[in-house]
Design a protein around this motif. Structure first.
Motif, PDB file in Angstrom:
ATOM      1  N   ILE A  68       0.832  -1.206   0.000  1.00 50.49           N
ATOM      2  CA  ILE A  68       0.000   0.000   0.000  1.00 50.49           C
ATOM      3  C   ILE A  68       0.869   1.260   0.000  1.00 50.49           C
ATOM      4  O   ILE A  68       0.642   2.196  -0.755  1.00 50.49           O
ATOM      5  N   PHE A  69       1.924   1.221   0.827  1.00 53.47           N
ATOM      6  CA  PHE A  69       2.778   2.423   0.920  1.00 53.47           C
ATOM      7  C   PHE A  69       3.642   2.602  -0.326  1.00 53.47           C
ATOM      8  O   PHE A  69       3.792   3.708  -0.826  1.00 53.47           O
ATOM      9  N   SER A  70       4.234   1.496  -0.801  1.00 53.91           N
ATOM     10  CA  SER A  70       5.226   1.664  -1.875  1.00 53.91           C
ATOM     11  C   SER A  70       4.588   2.152  -3.169  1.00 53.91           C
ATOM     12  O   SER A  70       5.248   2.747  -4.000  1.00 53.91           O
ATOM     13  N   ASP A  71       3.304   1.942  -3.332  1.00 55.68           N
ATOM     14  CA  ASP A  71       2.672   2.378  -4.575  1.00 55.68           C
ATOM     15  C   ASP A  71       1.920   3.701  -4.457  1.00 55.68           C
ATOM     16  O   ASP A  71       1.192   4.095  -5.365  1.00 55.68           O
ATOM     17  N   MET A  72       2.072   4.387  -3.341  1.00 54.31           N
ATOM     18  CA  MET A  72       1.321   5.639  -3.154  1.00 54.31           C
ATOM     19  C   MET A  72       1.735   6.672  -4.183  1.00 54.31           C
ATOM     20  O   MET A  72       2.904   6.817  -4.499  1.00 54.31           O
ATOM     21  N   ASN A  73       0.737   7.399  -4.676  1.00 58.16           N
ATOM     22  CA  ASN A  73       1.015   8.409  -5.705  1.00 58.16           C
ATOM     23  C   ASN A  73       1.144   9.799  -5.078  1.00 58.16           C
ATOM     24  O   ASN A  73       0.441  10.729  -5.438  1.00 58.16           O
ATOM     25  N   ILE A  74       2.020   9.907  -4.092  1.00 59.81           N
ATOM     26  CA  ILE A  74       2.266  11.206  -3.451  1.00 59.81           C
ATOM     27  C   ILE A  74       3.757  11.510  -3.552  1.00 59.81           C
ATOM     28  O   ILE A  74       4.556  10.633  -3.886  1.00 59.81           O
ATOM     29  N   LYS A  75       4.113  12.754  -3.256  1.00 57.98           N
ATOM     30  CA  LYS A  75       5.510  13.120  -3.424  1.00 57.98           C
ATOM     31  C   LYS A  75       6.379  12.777  -2.220  1.00 57.98           C
ATOM     32  O   LYS A  75       7.554  12.471  -2.373  1.00 57.98           O
ATOM     33  N   MET A  76       5.784  12.922  -1.047  1.00 59.73           N
ATOM     34  CA  MET A  76       6.613  12.758   0.142  1.00 59.73           C
ATOM     35  C   MET A  76       6.001  11.746   1.094  1.00 59.73           C
ATOM     36  O   MET A  76       4.830  11.853   1.456  1.00 59.73           O
ATOM     37  N   HIS A  97       9.276  11.953  -4.396  1.00 57.29           N
ATOM     38  CA  HIS A  97      10.448  12.825  -4.424  1.00 57.29           C
ATOM     39  C   HIS A  97      11.279  12.652  -3.154  1.00 57.29           C
ATOM     40  O   HIS A  97      12.467  12.848  -3.150  1.00 57.29           O
ATOM     41  N   TYR A  98      10.518  12.344  -2.100  1.00 59.90           N
ATOM     42  CA  TYR A  98      11.134  12.339  -0.780  1.00 59.90           C
ATOM     43  C   TYR A  98      10.658  11.116  -0.023  1.00 59.90           C
ATOM     44  O   TYR A  98       9.449  10.921   0.153  1.00 59.90           O
ATOM     45  N   LEU A  99      11.589  10.278   0.398  1.00 57.49           N
ATOM     46  CA  LEU A  99      11.231   9.111   1.191  1.00 57.49           C
ATOM     47  C   LEU A  99      12.055   9.111   2.464  1.00 57.49           C
ATOM     48  O   LEU A  99      13.282   9.177   2.415  1.00 57.49           O
ATOM     49  N   ASN A 100      11.371   9.060   3.590  1.00 52.03           N
ATOM     50  CA  ASN A 100      12.076   9.049   4.867  1.00 52.03           C
ATOM     51  C   ASN A 100      11.682   7.795   5.633  1.00 52.03           C
ATOM     52  O   ASN A 100      10.564   7.662   6.102  1.00 52.03           O
ATOM     53  N   PHE A 101      12.626   6.860   5.709  1.00 44.83           N
ATOM     54  CA  PHE A 101      12.371   5.615   6.432  1.00 44.83           C
ATOM     55  C   PHE A 101      13.289   5.505   7.639  1.00 44.83           C
ATOM     56  O   PHE A 101      13.812   4.433   7.945  1.00 44.83           O
ATOM     57  N   ALA A 102      13.523   6.625   8.295  1.00 43.86           N
ATOM     58  CA  ALA A 102      14.426   6.630   9.443  1.00 43.86           C
ATOM     59  C   ALA A 102      13.889   5.744  10.556  1.00 43.86           C
ATOM     60  O   ALA A 102      12.678   5.608  10.729  1.00 43.86           O
ATOM     61  N   ASN A 103      14.824   5.152  11.281  1.00 41.85           N
ATOM     62  CA  ASN A 103      14.459   4.449  12.501  1.00 41.85           C
ATOM     63  C   ASN A 103      13.519   3.269  12.273  1.00 41.85           C
ATOM     64  O   ASN A 103      12.481   3.145  12.908  1.00 41.85           O
ATOM     65  N   ASN A 104      13.889   2.425  11.316  1.00 37.90           N
ATOM     66  CA  ASN A 104      13.161   1.181  11.095  1.00 37.90           C
ATOM     67  C   ASN A 104      14.175   0.041  11.142  1.00 37.90           C
ATOM     68  O   ASN A 104      15.255   0.219  11.710  1.00 37.90           O
ATOM     69  N   SER A 134      12.713   6.851 -10.221  1.00 38.62           N
ATOM     70  CA  SER A 134      13.622   7.724 -10.971  1.00 38.62           C
ATOM     71  C   SER A 134      13.406   9.198 -10.632  1.00 38.62           C
ATOM     72  O   SER A 134      14.204  10.036 -11.028  1.00 38.62           O
ATOM     73  N   LEU A 135      12.319   9.545  -9.930  1.00 37.52           N
ATOM     74  CA  LEU A 135      12.126  10.951  -9.543  1.00 37.52           C
ATOM     75  C   LEU A 135      12.614  11.226  -8.121  1.00 37.52           C
ATOM     76  O   LEU A 135      12.629  12.359  -7.672  1.00 37.52           O
TER      77      LEU A 135
END
Ligand SMILES: *[C@@H]1O[C@H](CO)[C@@H](O)[C@H](O)[C@H]1NC(C)=O
Length: 797
Positions: free
Chosen positions: A327-335, A356-363, A377-378
């Motif tokens: 569900i998360f990996s296919d989201m059509n949002i920028k951040m 554009h922006y992915l933050n997976f800190a602290n996992n 690629s974006l």
């Protein structure tokens, strides 16, 4: 119960907080503010004798139980009053009737259950939240609070009419604390339409109160809801509640704190919001319960720009993980931010993703996330801080196809790089690489993206920068603090370097190479290194001082000598060594020069002033004085009639008569002269012996003439004999003219021996030296001697 503080604070709030943070003393003034800070001071009532100038008064975090009109009567300028976190139970607003300027009144977190009304026209901020009010503490007078911007309320029950006085006010922020709400079950309460930009609602934990409330707001931009307790049945009630609250707003920041929810309902809420005017969705502290199964999701068009999920607790133990990840990996949002979860994987999006922006800190992400992923690629920023990443080359491979990646944060993992395990293929776009707090060693420099401009290698295990690495020509900022470097790196490999942070390494004697090669340095932090303060360090300190504190952070106070012990703690700025002790060549030259000068000066004195002669004479003088003192007077006085007997060659008699005798006479020295004191009828030898016996001393005037005279030799023989006989020093040798040793005939071996052994007084030709000569002669005589009179053969000379 944890109450999440509103994360967004309005500007007025912010300025006041700022002002209060600045106030560290109890009372002080700041521009136009006079601040009295009594926060956390164990007060049980408002202190008296406050300065009437006070404009800001902080009494928060005390034990104050009540306030009276006298407490604030004499503070006519009071504008800000903080009384939060006390134990006040009752508030009569008229206690502030003398505080006409009061703008900010914080009474949150007290025990208030009742208020009496009074109009404070200038109030901007009124906080009555987190108290014990039964119903909303709203007075009729509030409708005239035209300046009001923030209103904080709390209540255990709500009636529609309660909010009426404030419903027409145009507010920025309403805080509705309903944490202790116990309103009647199944009764839906519709509140009047409010007008505020921001609404914060705190629901009671463990109760779905939204089912009983019907709130509608105009102009809402930000909604924050705390304590949401859902299960599959209640889910639609919550979305209904939300849709009413936000139905009028055009773009919204939505924050949901402390949600306990099923996965099915959570997806439902997401799906609901996906098509609403929500731009930013922030979910803090989500707990998923019951079960996690596959839930379909329709992405379509959405206004959502950013989804941020922080802190996720799973109370479900058996489930297919991809049900969540997909569900998360296919989201059509920028951040997208998902942090503080225990997620272990994130698949590559199934089609080209707008992230554009992915933050997976602290996992708990391992190296294998986004395997061979072409659909990002974006992506510009990828934050993988504090995960379980291990191998740098694998991470490089992962990012290789992220063609737009500019910023990669890999800090706080366990990353190392083993050259054997392969090369590093980074995307060419990468500019900022954060590798801080990992396990990297020197080899990391063989695995860096050539395009990088900012590189963070803080707290790794780097001991040195290898020589033969490829150039990082674009690198501008290098943070290599908390490693084990022993020297500053030069800029030959980093030709654009302008910021270098190398504090807390093992740099002891930095080479000057750094300053020669790094011309573009704009900022340098090198404090906390164990500097060895020796000659070599002077160059470094000099260069640091030239760069000045604008460039060098903490200069001069954070730069201290660590070694040697003598200099420990000395500031580098104050460490000086003389140029002499630091330069061997200079030192040798100086020593040679000094020695040379000494030699020249000595030679000059010897040649020009005849220094050795003076030294010899002075030495003799002291010796003679010493000897004279040692002879017992009484013994001498029994036998001696003359002070001295003089023996000389006839040829030297002019000198004896003109120089020696007059001088001796002056000193009252009695002399036995053979031509004058000789007893007729006795042989010459008898006379000589007689004369020598009766004299305390014998003076011999030595010269080449002396050697020629036989008599003189006899005299010398007798005198010398007496010398040995009596063990006294009674010989005074005056060398009138130098006698070369070879001139002394061998039969005069006595004379030879005497001259070799005994020191003699040389007669100086120069007038200036003669005084010393006479002083020496004088010293040889003990003038306290009382001589025996012998009238018939003694005559005073
Ligand atoms: C790298 O990450 C750490 C936190 O792990 C952060 O403090 C630091 O500022 C980051 N460095 C850069 C250059 O962004």
């Amino acid at each position: 119960m944890v109450n999440l503080k509103p994360p967004i604070i309005n500007t007025f709030h912010f300025i006041l907080i700022f002002v209060l943070i600045l106030g560290s003393g109890i009372q002080h003034s700041l521009q136009n503010e006079f601040i009295s800070n009594y926060s956390n001071s164990l007060l049980s009532h408002v202190p008296r004798l406050l300065s009437p100038k006070t404009t800001v008064l902080d009494l928060s975090l005390n034990n104050i139980t009540g306030i009276q009109i006298e407490d604030f009567k004499f503070l006519p300028k009071l504008r800000v009053l903080r009384l939060s976190h006390n134990r006040i139970q009752y508030l009569n607003i008229s206690v502030f009737k003398f505080n006409k300027d009061l703008e900010f009144l914080d009474l949150s977190h007290n025990n208030l259950w009742n208020i009496s009304c009074y109009l404070l026209k200038n109030l901007i901020h009124l906080d009555l939240s987190f108290n014990e009010f039964e119903s909303l503490p709203i007075c009729e007078e509030f409708k005239n609070l035209t300046q009001l911007d923030f209103l904080g309320l709390s209540a255990k029950r709500i009636q529609k009419s309660d909010l009426l006085p404030v419903s027409h006010l145009n507010l920025s922020n309403i805080l509705l604390d309903l944490e202790r709400f116990y309103g009647e079950k199944d009764k839906l309460e519709s509140l009047p339409v409010l007008d505020t930009k921001k609404l914060q609602i705190i629901f009671p934990p463990n109760r779905a109160l939204f089912m009983q409330l019907n709130i509608s707001v105009n102009n809402l931009r930000s909604l924050e809801i705390t304590n949401i307790n859902l299960n599959n049945d209640k889910c639609s009630f919550f979305t209904d509640f939300l849709s009413k609250v936000i139905h009028n707003s055009k773009s919204l920041n939505l924050t949901l704190c402390h949600i306990e929810d099923t996965w099915k309902c959570f997806v439902e809420i997401l799906q609901f919001l996906w098509h609403k005017p929500v731009e930013y969705l922030y979910i803090y502290n989500l707990t998923l319960v019951e079960e996690i199964s596959y839930e379909p999701f329709t992405y379509d068009e959405t206004l959502l720009k950013e989804l941020k999920i922080e802190l996720l607790t799973l109370k479900v133990y058996l489930f297919t993980q991809t049900n969540i990840y997909d569900i998360f990996s296919d989201m059509n949002i920028k951040m997208l931010t998902i942090s503080g979860t225990r997620m272990v994987h994130m698949p590559c999006p199934s089609k080209p993703s707008p992230f554009h922006y992915l933050n997976f800190a602290n996992n708990l992400f391992p190296d294998s996330i986004f395997p061979d992923c072409e659909n990002l690629s974006l992506l510009q920023t990828l934050i993988l801080q504090k995960n379980k990443l291990k191998h740098l080359s694998k991470i490089a491979d992962m990012t290789e196809k992220m063609k737009s990646l500019k910023h990669l944060d890999l800090s706080q993992n366990s990353i190392s790089y083993d050259e054997e395990k392969g090369n590093c293929n980074w995307p060419e776009s990468l500019l900022v690489l954060n590798l801080s707090s990992n396990e990297l060693t020197d080899s990391v420099f063989r695995c860096l993206p050539p395009s990088v401009t900012v590189l963070d290698l803080y707290r790794n295990k780097i001991k040195g920068i290898p020589k033969n690495i490829s150039n990082l020509e674009t690198l501008q900022e290098l943070n290599i603090a908390f490693n084990f470097l022993v020297d500053l790196p030069g800029c030959s490999t980093f030709s654009s370097l302008s910021v270098l942070i190398i504090k807390h390494n093992s740099v002891s004697h930095p080479s000057a190479h750094f300053f020669n090669s790094c011309q573009n340095i704009k900022s340098l932090q090198a404090e906390d290194n164990p500097f060895l303060c020796t000659c070599e360090l002077r160059e470094f300190s000099k260069n640091m001082a030239t760069l000045s504190s604008r460039v060098v952070s903490g200069w001069p106070h954070s730069y201290k000598c660590a070694f040697p012990d003598d200099y420990k703690g000395t500031l580098l700025k104050d460490f000086h060594m003389s140029p002499l002790s630091c330069n061997i060549v200079l030192l040798i030259i100086t020593i040679v020069l000094v020695v040379l000068v000494l030699v020249i000066v000595t030679a000059f004195f010897c040649i020009y002033f005849d220094l050795p002669w003076y030294l010899r004479m002075i030495f003799q003088w002291t010796q003679t004085r010493h000897r004279a003192r040692n002879i017992p007077l009484e013994e001498l006085e029994k036998t001696v009639q003359f002070h001295a007997f003089i023996s000389y060659s006839e040829l030297d008699s002019p000198w004896v008569k003109q120089e020696l005798l007059p001088n001796l006479k002056q000193e009252e020295i009695r002399i036995c002269l053979h031509e004058r004191n000789f007893v007729p009828g006795k042989s010459i030898v008898e006379n000589i012996i007689n004369c020598i016996e009766k004299s305390h001393k014998s003076i011999f005037v030595l010269s080449p003439n002396f050697i020629q005279s036989e008599w003189c030799h006899y005299e010398l023989y007798f005198a010398h004999h007496k010398l040995f006989h009596e063990c006294s020093d009674n010989l005074i040798l005056i060398l009138l003219e130098p006698i070369p040793q070879y001139n002394i005939p061998p039969k005069y071996h006595k004379l030879k021996a005497l001259m070799a052994r005994r020191t003699y007084l040389e007669w100086p030709k120069e007038k200036s030296k003669q005084a010393l000569f006479w002083a020496n002669i004088r010293a040889a005589f003990n003038m306290k001697l009382n001589l025996v009179e012998e009238a018939n053969n003694i005559e005073m000379i």
